[in-house]
Design a protein around this motif. Structure first.
Motif, PDB file in Angstrom:
ATOM      1  N   GLY A  99     -11.531   9.819 -18.590  1.00 47.25           N
ATOM      2  CA  GLY A  99     -13.097  10.054 -16.955  1.00 47.25           C
ATOM      3  C   GLY A  99     -11.047  10.952 -15.943  1.00 47.25           C
ATOM      4  O   GLY A  99     -11.341  11.932 -15.642  1.00 47.25           O
ATOM      5  N   GLU A 100     -10.112  10.584 -15.928  1.00 47.42           N
ATOM      6  CA  GLU A 100      -9.168  10.442 -15.560  1.00 47.42           C
ATOM      7  C   GLU A 100      -8.594  11.884 -15.633  1.00 47.42           C
ATOM      8  O   GLU A 100      -8.087  12.924 -14.893  1.00 47.42           O
ATOM      9  N   ARG A 101      -8.675  12.076 -17.456  1.00 47.53           N
ATOM     10  CA  ARG A 101      -7.251  13.068 -18.073  1.00 47.53           C
ATOM     11  C   ARG A 101      -8.370  14.512 -17.208  1.00 47.53           C
ATOM     12  O   ARG A 101      -8.043  15.435 -17.280  1.00 47.53           O
ATOM     13  N   ILE A 102      -9.653  14.663 -17.686  1.00 48.23           N
ATOM     14  CA  ILE A 102     -11.230  15.087 -17.023  1.00 48.23           C
ATOM     15  C   ILE A 102     -10.809  15.696 -15.813  1.00 48.23           C
ATOM     16  O   ILE A 102     -10.247  17.188 -15.280  1.00 48.23           O
ATOM     17  N   ARG A 103     -10.274  14.687 -15.458  1.00 47.78           N
ATOM     18  CA  ARG A 103     -10.453  15.081 -12.870  1.00 47.78           C
ATOM     19  C   ARG A 103      -8.488  15.938 -13.615  1.00 47.78           C
ATOM     20  O   ARG A 103      -9.054  16.348 -12.227  1.00 47.78           O
ATOM     21  N   ASP A 104      -8.039  15.578 -13.901  1.00 43.63           N
ATOM     22  CA  ASP A 104      -6.085  15.830 -13.866  1.00 43.63           C
ATOM     23  C   ASP A 104      -6.734  17.345 -14.459  1.00 43.63           C
ATOM     24  O   ASP A 104      -5.630  18.598 -13.777  1.00 43.63           O
ATOM     25  N   LYS A 105      -7.054  17.611 -15.476  1.00 42.51           N
ATOM     26  CA  LYS A 105      -7.489  19.332 -15.476  1.00 42.51           C
ATOM     27  C   LYS A 105      -8.257  20.094 -15.048  1.00 42.51           C
ATOM     28  O   LYS A 105      -7.742  21.238 -14.462  1.00 42.51           O
ATOM     29  N   ILE A 106      -8.746  18.826 -13.883  1.00 43.12           N
ATOM     30  CA  ILE A 106     -10.233  20.209 -13.205  1.00 43.12           C
ATOM     31  C   ILE A 106      -8.822  20.536 -12.055  1.00 43.12           C
ATOM     32  O   ILE A 106      -8.819  21.520 -11.465  1.00 43.12           O
ATOM     33  N   ALA A 107      -8.211  19.047 -11.259  1.00 41.42           N
ATOM     34  CA  ALA A 107      -7.065  19.338 -10.585  1.00 41.42           C
ATOM     35  C   ALA A 107      -5.872  20.696 -10.740  1.00 41.42           C
ATOM     36  O   ALA A 107      -5.924  21.426  -9.557  1.00 41.42           O
TER      37      ALA A 107
END
Length: 226
Positions: A99-107
């Motif tokens: 989940g953190e990786r996905i949020r980082d990618k979106i950011a």
């Protein structure tokens, strides 16, 4: 005689309890229809340690045994429970890291000016270029957006703008096709008008949290007007 029943929630994340087959399994357990639950791997039952504790309590209440085909677990003794909890802790950790990786990618993508999904702002269509993910201006809706900004500046308040729109019988317009066809919606709300007039996407920005970045899409409103 054993009568096996398959409970399959294919395609639904093990991180949630809102799964039809799992709910049916637990309901059948409560009705005393099941003696043993067999899974391929523990995280196929759940990837949440908290949820697993709740499920095991349901199992224990009905003396239901739990077996993992690829992992040696015996939930009837303390060591087996400890080992199982350790495994589930890692499964939950893996889910949170993902989940953190996905949020980082979106950011990171938004920082490059890309549109990363969500409700399309009035005036734009879905991106067509998968590389830039730039919003595409919808000409007819863009005219509407400019009109709303012009009238707001002329009237001086959102309340007056809403009153004028209501008096004229104007309603929100929902885009239905890339050709520009639209259908009527509902009367404008002050909240939606406030959101539209404050949305920096119209000056060409992409917003992420409390930050904004130059977008890959063309603006509809001049910065001076905004």
């Amino acid at each position: 005689m054993v009568h096996p029943v398959i409970y399959d929630d294919g395609g639904i994340s093990g991180g949630t309890m809102e799964r039809p087959a799992l709910k049916q399994l637990l309901a059948d357990i409560d009705r005393g229809m099941i003696d043993i639950v067999v899974v391929y791997k523990v995280d196929r039952l759940t990837r949440s340690l908290m949820d697993f504790a709740k499920i095991v309590d349901r199992f224990d209440a009905r003396s239901v045994s739990f077996v993992s085909v690829t992992q040696a677990f015996n939930t009837t003794n303390s060591m087996g429970r400890l080992t199982l909890n350790v495994l589930l802790s890692f499964a939950q950790f893996e889910r949170e890291v993902t989940g953190e990786r996905i949020r980082d990618k979106i950011a990171q993508s938004k920082a490059k000016g890309m549109w990363m999904g969500g409700a399309l702002p009035v005036g734009y269509d879905t991106p067509t270029d998968p590389l830039t993910r730039a919003l595409v201006v919808n000409p007819k809706q863009a005219e509407l957006v400019r009109h709303l900004f012009d009238r707001y500046l002329a009237l001086g308040s959102v309340h007056a703008l809403k009153h004028e729109l209501d008096a004229a019988g104007e309603v929100t317009r929902v885009h239905t096709a890339r050709s520009g066809s639209q259908r009527g919606g509902k009367p404008y709300g002050r909240g939606s008008l406030f959101h539209l007039l404050r949305n920096r996407v119209y000056v060409g920005d992409i917003v992420h949290g409390d930050k904004s970045f130059p977008g890959a899409h063309p603006p509809i409103i001049d910065p001076e007007v905004f």
